[in-house]
Design a protein around this motif. Structure first.
Motif, short mmCIF file in Angstrom:
data_model
loop_
_atom_site.label_atom_id
_atom_site.label_comp_id
_atom_site.label_asym_id
_atom_site.label_seq_id
_atom_site.Cartn_x
_atom_site.Cartn_y
_atom_site.Cartn_z
N LYS B 260 0.86 -1.18 0.00
CA LYS B 260 0.00 0.00 0.00
C LYS B 260 0.90 1.23 0.00
O LYS B 260 2.12 1.10 -0.04
CB LYS B 260 -0.96 -0.02 1.18
N ALA B 261 0.31 2.41 0.05
CA ALA B 261 1.08 3.62 -0.13
C ALA B 261 1.96 3.93 1.07
O ALA B 261 2.44 5.05 1.23
CB ALA B 261 0.15 4.79 -0.44
N GLU B 262 2.17 2.94 1.90
CA GLU B 262 2.96 3.13 3.11
C GLU B 262 3.75 1.86 3.33
O GLU B 262 3.31 0.77 2.94
CB GLU B 262 1.98 3.40 4.25
N VAL B 263 4.92 1.98 3.95
CA VAL B 263 5.75 0.78 4.08
C VAL B 263 5.07 -0.24 4.99
O VAL B 263 4.45 0.12 6.00
CB VAL B 263 7.17 1.15 4.57
N VAL B 264 5.16 -1.52 4.60
CA VAL B 264 4.51 -2.59 5.35
C VAL B 264 5.53 -3.67 5.67
O VAL B 264 6.32 -4.07 4.84
CB VAL B 264 3.34 -3.20 4.54
#
Lengths: 188, 374
Positions: B260-264
């Motif tokens: 997603k648009a954020e680090v996972v």
């Protein structure tokens, strides 16, 4: 020696459980039964079983005092095997068409039926023996099947004397009888 | 007790072991006692059964002996020793049916295969799913709005920091730094092949930098891109090394990526030494991965790079494939040969070793980038 006399000797040997006679009958007839069974939807294992049953039927007959075989051993074994195998096929609904071009057979219905009843009793006794448990089973088998005398049995089973072994054998026999009749009376 | 006495008497009676006197006494007893007589009859019958049984059994034993002798001799064969015979016999019996069935099966499978191949998208393996996320138009539109807004803001407030133009990305994936000196980043070849116009990377602060592919190897699914943006601030030396030997089965690993648009953060373990269809360039992980994870670094417990996530099996849960870490070394060596990339040089460290997972992730985060393009 002509064939008829040879066959009489073989049957006498068979009645006396002579292994050489049994082997000779195997050698003379087994392949014929193998072909019969395999060509009629059977396996090679079926063939071995059927042949054994036919041998037992012949043995039962040969034991009879007034026994006289009115045909060749070959014809008798073939007829019995064929009858037993067709019955088995019918039971398993594998029976397709019996090729009536099969060689001449003699009427063996009574022999086969008689054999089936005996086989049934045999299985009942086997089941009862299995249920009676150890050491009863071995004790009874040693006495009744292997025909050992009570002294031998006492020795090999560890009883201090033959009388004690005998008492134990009687107790076992009572139990076996109960087990056997419980089943025997149920079967028509 | 009475029973055993009775049996004893019956047995001796049947075997003719009784003296004449005893026999007369016994027969008198039977005559006068119908119950006893019944019991005796029953026993005699039963004894007879046992005798018959023992005779049959002995004969059967003799039969078995002869049979096994002939078995050894080979005169008789049985299914257990000659299983082939049964199969051959079945074959003989059913060969026509089998032939018909086989030809029908053949035709059907050819038909199905042709239908499947015409329906499925050509070329790519239908069971494998590359983990690049295609961004939908909705997201693109938001981005466009944002860009417009930014421009508007820039125009009206005349802020001091120049606002970078935001890219309308069509896809999103992951990449990580392999040369902190010259700013080379590794991602998947299938990620780079999506690029039609621009390729950018975005760090965890949301800053975007332009990049350009310098090396692509489809077989290993490895691509090296170079950050060309002059605004890109150099990072300190890489906190990881490339593991030289292949990863061990069962080795626990973790990864950072941009599903997603954020680090996972994700973790799992190495479940097989080879990838899809036994491909030895890849290894198999048991973990959860999603579109956007393509290019994620796979790091083991001691902080070494063991692979690069590239795909997952569509029909199975948690079966993820990664290009093996030694492919990166190979890719670097080959990229070096290309003019313009001679400076590429992997210089790692073991700064992650011995740290707990949270600290490892914190350190690693700066080196993992979102790779986007259109």
């Amino acid at each position: 020696m002509n064939t008829l006399e040879q066959e009489k000797l073989l049957l006498k040997g068979l009645a006396g459980e002579d292994k050489q006679a049994i082997e000779q009958i195997y050698r003379d007839n087994y392949n014929m039964i193998k072909n019969l069974v395999i060509n009629n939807n059977g396996t090679i294992d079926d063939a071995a079983d059927i042949f054994q049953e036919a041998m037992i039927v012949l043995f039962e007959k040969a034991k009879l005092e007034d026994f006289e075989l009115h045909c060749q051993i070959k014809t008798f074994i073939y007829s019995v095997s064929r009858r037993i195998w067709l019955k088995k096929l019918q039971k398993q609904a594998r029976y397709t068409t019996s090729s009536d071009s099969l060689e001449e057979t003699i009427p063996v219905e009574d022999d086969v039926e008689n054999h089936e009843k005996k086989q049934n009793d045999f299985n009942l006794m086997e089941a009862a023996l299995a249920k009676v448990g150890e050491p009863c089973k071995s004790l009874l088998e040693a006495y009744y099947i292997h025909k050992k005398n009570m002294n031998e049995i006492a020795g090999s089973f560890g009883y201090t004397n033959a009388d004690n072994a005998k008492t134990q054998k009687y107790k076992c026999l009572v139990r076996l009888k109960k087990l056997f009749f419980a089943q025997y009376k149920l079967t028509p | 007790m009475e029973d055993t006495l009775l049996i004893d008497a019956v047995e001796r009676f049947a075997n003719g072991e009784m003296s004449v006197q005893e026999k007369t006494y016994f027969e008198d007893l039977r005559k006068n006692n119908p119950e006893l007589d019944q019991a005796v009859v029953e026993y005699l019958f039963f004894m007879n059964e046992i005798q018959k049984h023992s005779k049959a059994k002995n004969f059967k034993n003799a039969l078995h002996e002869v049979e096994s002798k002939l078995l050894i001799e080979g005169f008789i064969t049985k299914g257990s020793t000659a299983g082939k015979a049964k199969v051959l016999q079945l074959w003989g019996k059913y060969k026509r049916t089998i032939a018909v069935a086989a030809s029908i099966a053949g035709l059907v499978s050819i038909f199905i295969a042709s239908v499947v191949s015409s329906v499925s998208n050509n070329g790519s393996d239908t069971n494998l799913k590359p983990l690049v996320e295609k961004l939908n138009s909705q997201e693109s539109k938001t981005r466009q709005l944002e860009t417009k807004l930014n421009k508007l803001e820039a125009g009206t407030t005349a802020s001091k920091t120049p606002v970078k133009p935001r890219l309308d990305a069509r896809f999103r994936a992951t990449g990580f730094l392999i040369d902190a000196n010259n700013n080379y980043i590794v991602t998947n070849a299938h990620v780079v092949s999506q690029v039609k116009n621009n390729l950018i990377i975005e760090n965890n602060k949301g800053d975007q930098f332009t990049a350009t592919p310098v090396y692509v190897n489809k077989e290993m699914d490895i691509a090296i891109i170079k950050v060309t943006d002059s605004n890109f601030k150099k990072l300190p030396v890489l906190p990881y090394n490339i593991k030289k030997s292949s990863a061990d089965l069962g080795e626990t690993v973790f990864m950072l990526g941009f599903p997603k648009a954020e680090v996972v953060y994700g973790e799992g373990y190495i479940s097989a030494h080879s990838g899809y269809n036994m491909d030895s360039l890849f290894c198999q992980l048991s973990t959860a991965a999603n579109e956007g994870n393509s290019g994620s670094p796979v790091i083991n417990r001691s902080g070494d790079l063991v692979g690069v996530i590239n795909s997952m099996e569509k029909n199975a849960d948690g079966v993820v494939f990664a290009s093996k870490a030694n492919n990166i070394t190979k890719a670097i060596a080959e990229a070096k040969k290309i003019t313009g990339n001679e400076d590429i040089n992997f210089k790692g460290s073991n700064a992650l070793r011995g740290l707990d997972r949270v600290s490892q992730v914190k350190k690693l985060q700066d080196y993992v980038f979102m790779v986007k393009g259109n």
